[in-house]
Design an enzyme around this catalytic site. Structure first.
Site, short mmCIF file in Angstrom:
data_model
loop_
_atom_site.label_atom_id
_atom_site.label_comp_id
_atom_site.label_asym_id
_atom_site.label_seq_id
_atom_site.Cartn_x
_atom_site.Cartn_y
_atom_site.Cartn_z
N CYS A 21 23.20 43.93 42.36
CA CYS A 21 23.48 42.81 41.44
C CYS A 21 22.98 41.54 42.11
CB CYS A 21 24.99 42.73 41.17
SG CYS A 21 25.43 41.46 39.95
N CYS A 49 33.52 41.48 45.20
CA CYS A 49 32.83 42.67 44.68
C CYS A 49 31.83 43.20 45.69
CB CYS A 49 32.10 42.32 43.38
SG CYS A 49 31.09 43.67 42.76
N1 SAH Z 1 28.79 42.61 36.46
C1 SAH Z 1 29.69 42.84 35.40
C2 SAH Z 1 30.08 44.30 35.24
C3 SAH Z 1 30.34 45.11 36.50
S1 SAH Z 1 31.78 44.77 37.41
C4 SAH Z 1 30.93 41.99 35.57
O1 SAH Z 1 31.08 41.37 36.62
O2 SAH Z 1 31.70 41.92 34.62
C5 SAH Z 1 33.11 45.49 36.46
C6 SAH Z 1 34.47 44.83 36.72
O3 SAH Z 1 34.98 45.16 38.02
C7 SAH Z 1 34.40 43.32 36.67
O4 SAH Z 1 35.49 42.79 35.97
C8 SAH Z 1 34.49 42.97 38.12
O5 SAH Z 1 34.90 41.65 38.26
C9 SAH Z 1 35.47 43.98 38.63
N2 SAH Z 1 35.48 44.12 40.09
C10 SAH Z 1 34.47 43.90 40.95
N3 SAH Z 1 34.87 44.14 42.22
C11 SAH Z 1 36.16 44.52 42.15
C12 SAH Z 1 37.10 44.95 43.14
N4 SAH Z 1 36.80 45.03 44.43
N5 SAH Z 1 38.34 45.30 42.72
C13 SAH Z 1 38.65 45.27 41.40
N6 SAH Z 1 37.79 44.90 40.43
C14 SAH Z 1 36.55 44.53 40.80
FE1 SF4 Z 2 27.74 41.43 40.02
FE2 SF4 Z 2 29.98 42.41 41.07
FE3 SF4 Z 2 29.93 39.89 40.17
FE4 SF4 Z 2 29.84 41.94 38.42
S1 SF4 Z 2 31.54 41.44 39.78
S2 SF4 Z 2 28.54 40.07 38.42
S3 SF4 Z 2 28.65 43.43 39.61
S4 SF4 Z 2 28.73 40.72 41.89
#
Ligand code: SAH
Ligand code: SF4
Length: 391
Positions: free
Chosen positions: A132, A139
């Site tokens: 990403c 994340c």
């Molecule tokens: N990039 C998109 C979709 C992928 S992430 C987005 O950010 O919406 C899918 C979901 O997982 C998002 O809501 C993101 O914020 C959440 N997420 C990412 N890392 C996480 C973590 N370590 N624990 C819980 N949720 C997380």
């Molecule tokens: Fe990218 Fe992770 Fe942020 Fe979703 S939550 S936009 S996958 S960096």
């Protein structure tokens, strides 16, 4: 018990490598491929619809099965094309029945796909990019350096491969029935919540959703497809017009100051602009709500004042609230909120009229939960380098 299996797949021969897969292509692309091997113009429409049915209704993985296609055409198809899915490097099954596949794409890049079965439904979480480009601080995917967009057929390929593995084609029998839903269809919902920011790969994700939703094919209705975005505001109305799936917003904070830090794209499109775009999303009603995702970070965004501000902020939008317990990954700068705090926070949200707002973590034992989708590939690579079994 957690099981990990390396799927035995013979390395492609030169001949097989040269044959491009038709699995995952849209109607126009199929049309072009058939024309390119000399199928006469007047037959193209019929041939496309025959292939479409075999590929997307029945899940055919061989041209030999296509008994209503003339034998010589079947042979030509088999000589020039394949019906291969993305290659599976490993498959893991969690104690709770969640499955995670590590997939290798044609250029050697990896992505992950996760299947979450429940009693009455099955949700497939698919990736839209390798890595990403954004870097939300909680994340793990965002820490991956290499990024590229997946093609529409690589996105659709994830659905087909999951259907293969859990026996979700008509007449198929699941190899491993652990935890599968009781209904006839095992994949009832698709969420674009795997790796990547789907609105930064707009065209391919839109085309893939159209193929998935096609009523004469995979038939996963747009009401059962949810795109999750970190808030690429200008693309939200376009997504509503051109794709019209359900929408989820990664909100995670109620103040710009904090959201700037957690979801840095907020500096470009702050909360007010994001919520304006949500309010204008076409077709919203109590039956069609936007999901707001809120990751619970201990001592960061989990106070009762935050909970009250959250329900106030969303008051006039048909919304669902999804509280996601933070899923840890090695070196993460956060901890998950205490369970007691999550419950208190959820109570405020509940009292404001939002039902069952906490998403229970699934597949944590195989690092398949939200935001954990990078670490397992790294583990896998390490074990591969060492020549041992995957971790
Ligand atoms: N990039 C998109 C979709 C992928 S992430 C987005 O950010 O919406 C899918 C979901 O997982 C998002 O809501 C993101 O914020 C959440 N997420 C990412 N890392 C996480 C973590 N370590 N624990 C819980 N949720 C997380
Ligand atoms: Fe990218 Fe992770 Fe942020 Fe979703 S939550 S936009 S996958 S960096």
């Amino acid at each position: 018990m957690t099981t990990t299996a390396l799927i035995d797949q013979a390395p492609p021969t030169d001949q097989a490598a040269a044959r491009a897969s038709l699995a995952g292509l849209g109607r126009e692309a199929l049309w072009e491929r058939l024309a390119s091997i000399g199928v006469p113009e007047r037959q193209l429409r019929m041939r496309v619809s025959q292939l479409w049915g075999w590929i997307y209704v029945r899940g055919a993985n061989s041209f030999d099965l296509m008994t209503d296609v003339a034998k010589d055409l079947r042979q030509t198809l088999a000589a020039r094309f394949s019906l291969d899915r993305p290659e599976i490097v490993s498959e893991q099954v969690s104690v709770d029945g969640t499955r995670k596949w590590l997939l290798r794409l044609a250029d050697g890049k990896d992505v992950e796909t996760v299947y979450i079965p429940e009693e009455d439904r099955g949700t497939l979480c698919i990736s839209s990019q390798v890595g990403c480009t954004l870097n939300c601080t909680f994340c793990h995917t965002g820490t991956q350096r290499l990024v590229r967009n997946l093609t529409a057929s690589e996105i659709v390929g994830q659905i087909m491969l999951a259907r293969d593995r859990i026996g979700d084609w008509p007449g198929a029998v699941p190899e491993d029935p652990t935890g599968l839903p009781s209904g006839a269809r095992k994949i009832t919902n698709v969420v674009l919540m795997g790796m990547g920011e789907p609105l930064y790969n707009f065209d391919n994700v839109r085309d893939a959703c159209a193929i998935a939703a096609d009523g004469a094919g995979l038939s996963i209705s747009k009401r059962r497809i949810t795109l999750s975005t970190s808030g690429i505001v200008p693309e939200i109305p376009r997504w509503g017009d051109e794709a019209g799936t359900m929408l989820a917003i990664s909100l995670h904070a109620v103040r710009d100051e904090l959201r700037d830090e957690l979801v840095p794209i907020n500096k470009k499109w702050p909360i007010r602009e994001l919520l304006d775009a949500c309010r204008a999303y076409p077709g919203l009603s109590n039956a069609k709500r936007i999901t707001f995702e809120y990751v619970m970070l201990k001592g960061v965004n989990d106070s009762i004042a935050d909970a009250k501000a959250l329900v106030k902020l969303l008051a006039k939008i048909p919304a669902k609230i999804n509280l996601i317990p933070f899923n840890p990954w090695p070196g993460a700068p956060y901890e998950c909120s205490d369970w007691e705090q999550i419950e208190k926070f959820a109570e405020v949200v509940n009292r404001a009229g939002y039902a069952s707002p906490v998403r229970s973590p699934r597949g944590r034992d195989i690092m398949a939960a939200c935001g954990q989708l990078k670490s397992a590939s790294l583990k896998q690579r390490t074990s591969e380098r060492l020549g041992g079994a995957p971790a």
